[in-house]
Design a protein around this motif. Structure first.
Motif, mmCIF file in Angstrom:
data_model
loop_
_atom_site.group_PDB
_atom_site.id
_atom_site.type_symbol
_atom_site.label_atom_id
_atom_site.label_comp_id
_atom_site.label_asym_id
_atom_site.label_seq_id
_atom_site.Cartn_x
_atom_site.Cartn_y
_atom_site.Cartn_z
ATOM 1 N N SER A 57 0.820 -1.209 0.000
ATOM 2 C CA SER A 57 0.000 0.000 0.000
ATOM 3 C C SER A 57 0.852 1.256 0.000
ATOM 4 O O SER A 57 2.007 1.238 0.413
ATOM 5 N N ILE A 58 0.241 2.355 -0.432
ATOM 6 C CA ILE A 58 0.901 3.656 -0.428
ATOM 7 C C ILE A 58 -0.004 4.680 0.255
ATOM 8 O O ILE A 58 -1.218 4.510 0.334
ATOM 9 N N TYR A 59 0.634 5.728 0.764
ATOM 10 C CA TYR A 59 -0.064 6.883 1.326
ATOM 11 C C TYR A 59 -0.028 7.989 0.279
ATOM 12 O O TYR A 59 1.027 8.258 -0.295
ATOM 13 N N VAL A 60 -1.154 8.610 0.021
ATOM 14 C CA VAL A 60 -1.227 9.711 -0.936
ATOM 15 C C VAL A 60 -1.704 10.934 -0.175
ATOM 16 O O VAL A 60 -2.825 10.961 0.346
ATOM 17 N N GLY A 61 -0.846 11.949 -0.078
ATOM 18 C CA GLY A 61 -1.176 13.165 0.649
ATOM 19 C C GLY A 61 -1.519 14.312 -0.275
ATOM 20 O O GLY A 61 -1.236 14.288 -1.469
ATOM 21 N N ASN A 62 -2.152 15.349 0.280
ATOM 22 C CA ASN A 62 -2.564 16.557 -0.430
ATOM 23 C C ASN A 62 -3.567 16.240 -1.541
ATOM 24 O O ASN A 62 -3.528 16.804 -2.625
ATOM 25 N N VAL A 63 -4.486 15.320 -1.243
ATOM 26 C CA VAL A 63 -5.520 14.939 -2.203
ATOM 27 C C VAL A 63 -6.636 15.973 -2.161
ATOM 28 O O VAL A 63 -7.030 16.443 -1.090
ATOM 29 N N ASP A 64 -7.142 16.346 -3.321
ATOM 30 C CA ASP A 64 -8.253 17.291 -3.408
ATOM 31 C C ASP A 64 -9.461 16.737 -2.655
ATOM 32 O O ASP A 64 -9.752 15.546 -2.697
ATOM 33 N N TYR A 65 -10.178 17.618 -1.952
ATOM 34 C CA TYR A 65 -11.308 17.187 -1.134
ATOM 35 C C TYR A 65 -12.468 16.634 -1.955
ATOM 36 O O TYR A 65 -13.256 15.843 -1.460
ATOM 37 N N GLY A 66 -12.562 17.009 -3.215
ATOM 38 C CA GLY A 66 -13.638 16.525 -4.066
ATOM 39 C C GLY A 66 -13.283 15.269 -4.845
ATOM 40 O O GLY A 66 -14.070 14.800 -5.663
ATOM 41 N N ALA A 67 -12.102 14.722 -4.612
ATOM 42 C CA ALA A 67 -11.649 13.551 -5.372
ATOM 43 C C ALA A 67 -12.439 12.309 -4.974
ATOM 44 O O ALA A 67 -12.859 12.156 -3.829
ATOM 45 N N THR A 68 -12.641 11.432 -5.948
ATOM 46 C CA THR A 68 -13.332 10.175 -5.685
ATOM 47 C C THR A 68 -12.339 9.021 -5.776
ATOM 48 O O THR A 68 -11.232 9.168 -6.307
ATOM 49 N N ALA A 69 -12.759 7.862 -5.270
ATOM 50 C CA ALA A 69 -11.905 6.676 -5.306
ATOM 51 C C ALA A 69 -11.644 6.248 -6.745
ATOM 52 O O ALA A 69 -10.549 5.790 -7.074
ATOM 53 N N GLU A 70 -12.638 6.408 -7.605
ATOM 54 C CA GLU A 70 -12.470 6.031 -9.010
ATOM 55 C C GLU A 70 -11.418 6.895 -9.699
ATOM 56 O O GLU A 70 -10.622 6.400 -10.499
#
Length: 189
Positions: A57-70
């Motif tokens: 697994s990886i950690y992804v930081g600074n993801v946009d709040y409106g982002a979806t899993a898809e």
């Protein structure tokens, strides 16, 4: 006659209860034998299984709040087969926290996904690092100095004075009782 009818009804109810117990036992046996179906509820994993899943697994930081899993899955699709995308949300408000975890099928995908560190996703520069495994008994919030378990009124110095030079080693307030009622050092308050 009424007494015989009541006894017959009681016998019927006891037979039905026995049949229900047998059915219940059969269902419990089937539930214990068969593996849980996908997404049917929480699956309890051993520590070794968690560590193995964290290694993929990886950690992804600074993801946009409106982002979806898809969208995240599509962004990391070129790195390998994605098993799961987890976007963490605040438990009170339900809003996304701004980071996610992505689990791949194999460990090699974690190394290839490191190439996407500092890449743009929905207009934001994301941070990609391998997911770390939380080990039981090791606190990530432990800052090094011992916490006071109780309030010591008779101690002669502050426990933090050993670590920070800004603290005075002399006690303040009611603890210090010298020859005079006033303290011998300057205090503007």
């Amino acid at each position: 006659m009424e007494l015989e009818a009541i006894k017959a009804r009681v016998r019927e109810m006891e037979e039905e209860a026995e049949k229900l117990k047998e059915l219940q036992n059969e269902v419990e046996k089937q539930m214990n034998m068969s593996p849980p179906p996908g997404n049917a509820g929480p699956v309890i994993m051993s520590i070794e299984e968690k560590m193995e899943a964290d290694a993929r697994s990886i950690y992804v930081g600074n993801v946009d709040y409106g982002a979806t899993a898809e969208e995240l899955e599509a962004h990391f699709h070129g790195c390998g087969s994605v098993n799961r995308v987890t976007i963490l949300c605040d438990k009170f408000s339900g809003h996304p926290k701004g980071f996610a975890y992505i689990e791949f099928s194999d460990k090699e995908s974690v190394r290839t996904s490191m190439a996407l560190d500092d890449s743009l996703f929905r207009g934001r520069q994301i941070k990609v690092v391998p997911k770390r495994t939380n080990r039981p008994g090791i606190s990530s919030t432990d800052r090094g100095f011992p916490r006071a378990r109780y309030r010591a009124r008779s101690s002669s110095y502050s426990s933090r004075s050993r670590f920070y030079s800004g603290f005075s080693a002399r006690p303040r307030g009611r603890i210090y009782r010298g020859r005079a009622r006033t303290t011998s050092w300057y205090s503007p308050y």
